[in-house]
Scaffold this motif. Structure first.
Motif, PDB file in Angstrom:
ATOM      1  N   GLU A 360       1.956  -8.682   2.066  1.00 11.79           N
ATOM      2  CA  GLU A 360       0.714  -8.710   1.301  1.00 11.79           C
ATOM      3  C   GLU A 360       0.817  -7.929  -0.009  1.00 11.79           C
ATOM      4  OE1 GLU A 360      -2.000 -10.394   2.131  1.00 11.79           O
ATOM      5  OE2 GLU A 360      -1.018 -11.173   3.941  1.00 11.79           O
ATOM      6  N   ILE A 361       1.901  -7.168  -0.206  1.00  8.78           N
ATOM      7  CA  ILE A 361       2.038  -6.315  -1.375  1.00  8.78           C
ATOM      8  C   ILE A 361       2.592  -7.089  -2.555  1.00  8.78           C
ATOM      9  CG2 ILE A 361       3.140  -4.237  -2.303  1.00  8.78           C
ATOM     10  CD1 ILE A 361       1.020  -3.685  -0.197  1.00  8.78           C
ATOM     11  N   THR A 362       2.006  -6.837  -3.735  1.00  4.58           N
ATOM     12  CA  THR A 362       2.534  -7.382  -4.993  1.00  4.58           C
ATOM     13  C   THR A 362       2.797  -6.210  -5.927  1.00  4.58           C
ATOM     14  OG1 THR A 362       0.376  -7.626  -6.034  1.00  4.58           O
ATOM     15  CG2 THR A 362       1.181  -9.486  -4.684  1.00  4.58           C
ATOM     16  N   ASP A 396      -4.435  -1.566   2.528  1.00  2.14           N
ATOM     17  CA  ASP A 396      -5.221  -1.119   3.669  1.00  2.14           C
ATOM     18  C   ASP A 396      -4.332  -0.704   4.841  1.00  2.14           C
ATOM     19  OD1 ASP A 396      -7.572  -1.568   2.319  1.00  2.14           O
ATOM     20  OD2 ASP A 396      -7.781  -3.632   3.067  1.00  2.14           O
ATOM     21  N   ASP A 397      -3.107  -1.240   4.857  1.00  3.25           N
ATOM     22  CA  ASP A 397      -2.165  -0.897   5.909  1.00  3.25           C
ATOM     23  C   ASP A 397      -1.322   0.310   5.498  1.00  3.25           C
ATOM     24  OD1 ASP A 397      -2.802  -3.042   7.742  1.00  3.25           O
ATOM     25  OD2 ASP A 397      -1.948  -4.372   6.208  1.00  3.25           O
ATOM     26  N   ASN A 398      -0.600   0.845   6.471  1.00  2.00           N
ATOM     27  CA  ASN A 398       0.231   2.032   6.230  1.00  2.00           C
ATOM     28  C   ASN A 398       1.544   1.613   5.591  1.00  2.00           C
ATOM     29  OD1 ASN A 398       1.052   4.649   6.176  1.00  2.00           O
ATOM     30  ND2 ASN A 398       1.747   4.681   8.307  1.00  2.00           N
ATOM     31  N   VAL A 399       1.499   1.459   4.262  1.00  2.59           N
ATOM     32  CA  VAL A 399       2.688   1.124   3.483  1.00  2.59           C
ATOM     33  C   VAL A 399       2.938   2.259   2.509  1.00  2.59           C
ATOM     34  CG1 VAL A 399       3.740  -0.463   1.830  1.00  2.59           C
ATOM     35  CG2 VAL A 399       2.307  -1.347   3.686  1.00  2.59           C
ATOM     36  N   GLY A 400       4.185   2.726   2.397  1.00  2.99           N
ATOM     37  CA  GLY A 400       4.487   3.813   1.498  1.00  2.99           C
ATOM     38  C   GLY A 400       5.877   3.711   0.928  1.00  2.99           C
TER      39      GLY A 400
END
Length: 412
Positions: A360-362, A396-400
């Motif tokens: 979902e990340i751009t 919204d999710d745990n992405v880092g």
């Protein structure tokens, strides 16, 4: 029986008693030939201080330290004498060198007995044999050993002796063989710290006991202290700092050794079950990372195990990693008297999270934040400056982000 007969018998008995008393008195006062042995009369050596000033000393021989005398005289006179009031004196102040000497002695009687009233019929020895040696003094260390035991769950600490050195004086040839003084602590099933005075044994360089009968030490005892503490096995652990899209639930941690044994007082040990080796930042770990951590204990605890470092291996699993090119930059804390513009226009960033979240990340979700407060402009740091950057992900999710990043800023 008539009264007169009874009185006659009493007179006879009284006469016998009076006769015996008179005979004993006459014998006691008039017998000039009473002879007896007086044994084990101590020998006194006069002049030991003088010898000491000459660096000499007497090696005492028990067989030469008493004399037996057979004396004769009036009974009343002889009965006044015993080994405690007859003095045998040997003058040794005239001795000037080491060796064996045969010396005569003088006999002195108490003031109530004149020398002329006593005849020495016989002597056990005519002279006293004196052995004289060169005297010396040496300073030796005090060592200690614990041969006892502590109770289960306790540990004995180091033995501390005071003084740490003593002096030994005596015949030079014997003093030279003394290497150290050994204190032996042999208490069994000890549960409390020890603080007491102990005797010691003089030892040679081969750890054999030295005959100290002719030696004099500066002290007869040594103050000994030995801490005895309880022991406890403590778990080694680390503090996990979440980051890079990973939490403590996403990692496995292996620590070697897993535990250490420590010693301390009971109240301190009751309040502690583990030792924290420090913080592990998950944003610094891509998949697996191994660290070497120092094992730091409170000052009140002793590391019985002796291990001072632990190996910590951290493995991240169950997450995916993807690389993105970030083009959005945000500069914070710009200086008032300078202008700052980004030289770096794009930055490859590694992100971690679940596979669905990463999909979902751009690039528009990624912001590179540059904080110029980390630059000391008072030193004239202008021009193209390399500074650290923080990566923020709008998700919204745990992405880092994983790893550290630097960018170049032009400050004019």
């Amino acid at each position: 029986m008539h009264k007169s007969s009874l009185i006659k018998i009493l007179y006879i008995i009284l006469s016998i008693i009076i006769a015996v008393v008179i005979w004993v008195y006459v014998d006691y006062e008039t017998n000039d030939n009473y002879t007896t042995w007086i044994t084990n009369i101590p020998v006194t050596f006069d002049g030991e201080d003088t010898l000491e000033n000459r660096g000499l000393m007497i090696v005492h021989d028990e067989s030469q330290e008493t004399v037996n005398l057979r004396v004769s005289g009036k009974r009343a006179t002889i009965m006044k004498l015993d080994r405690s009031n007859i003095t045998i004196t040997v003058k040794i102040s005239q001795i000037t060198g080491a060796g064996e000497q045969e010396l005569e002695y003088t006999i002195s009687y108490p003031r109530t007995v004149s020398e002329s009233s006593v005849t020495v019929v016989n002597k056990s020895v005519e002279t006293i044999t004196v052995t004289v040696m060169a005297e010396t003094t040496a300073t030796i260390p005090v060592k200690s050993t614990f041969t006892g035991s502590v109770a289960t769950g306790y540990r004995a600490g180091e033995i501390v002796c005071s003084p740490e050195e003593i002096t030994v004086s005596g015949p030079e040839e014997i003093v030279e063989t003394v290497s150290y003084a050994l204190v032996t602590v042999s208490n069994e099933s000890v549960t409390e710290s020890i603080a007491a005075d102990y005797t010691f044994t003089l030892m040679d360089e081969n750890d054999e006991e030295v005959d100290a009968s002719t030696l004099t030490c500066s002290t007869d005892t040594v103050a000994v202290s030995m801490n005895v503490g309880q022991t406890k096995t403590l778990e080694l652990q680390v503090t996990v700092e979440e980051g890079g899209g990973a939490t403590e639930d996403d990692v496995t941690i292996e620590i070697s050794p897993a535990t250490i044994t420590v010693a301390g007082d009971g109240s301190t040990l009751a309040e502690i079950d583990s030792i924290d080796l420090g913080t592990i930042d998950l944003s610094e770990i891509l998949t697996t990372q191994t660290y070497t951590k120092d094992i730091n204990l409170p000052a009140t605890l002793e590391n019985v195990s002796g291990t001072t470092q632990a190996t910590v291996t951290v493995t991240v699993s169950g997450l995916s990693v993807s690389t993105f090119t970030a083009t959005q930059f945000n500069i914070l804390n710009r200086p008032d008297i300078y202008t700052a513009t980004m030289v770096t226009e794009s930055l490859n960033v590694t992100l971690r999270g679940t596979e669905a979240a990463l999909a979902e990340i751009t690039a528009e979700d990624i912001i590179v934040v540059v904080d110029l407060s980390q630059i000391d402009f008072t030193t004239g740091s202008t021009g193209a400056v390399t500074v650290g950057a923080e990566i923020y992900v709008n998700s919204d999710d745990n992405v880092g982000s994983v790893g550290s990043y630097n960018v170049v800023v032009d400050v004019e």
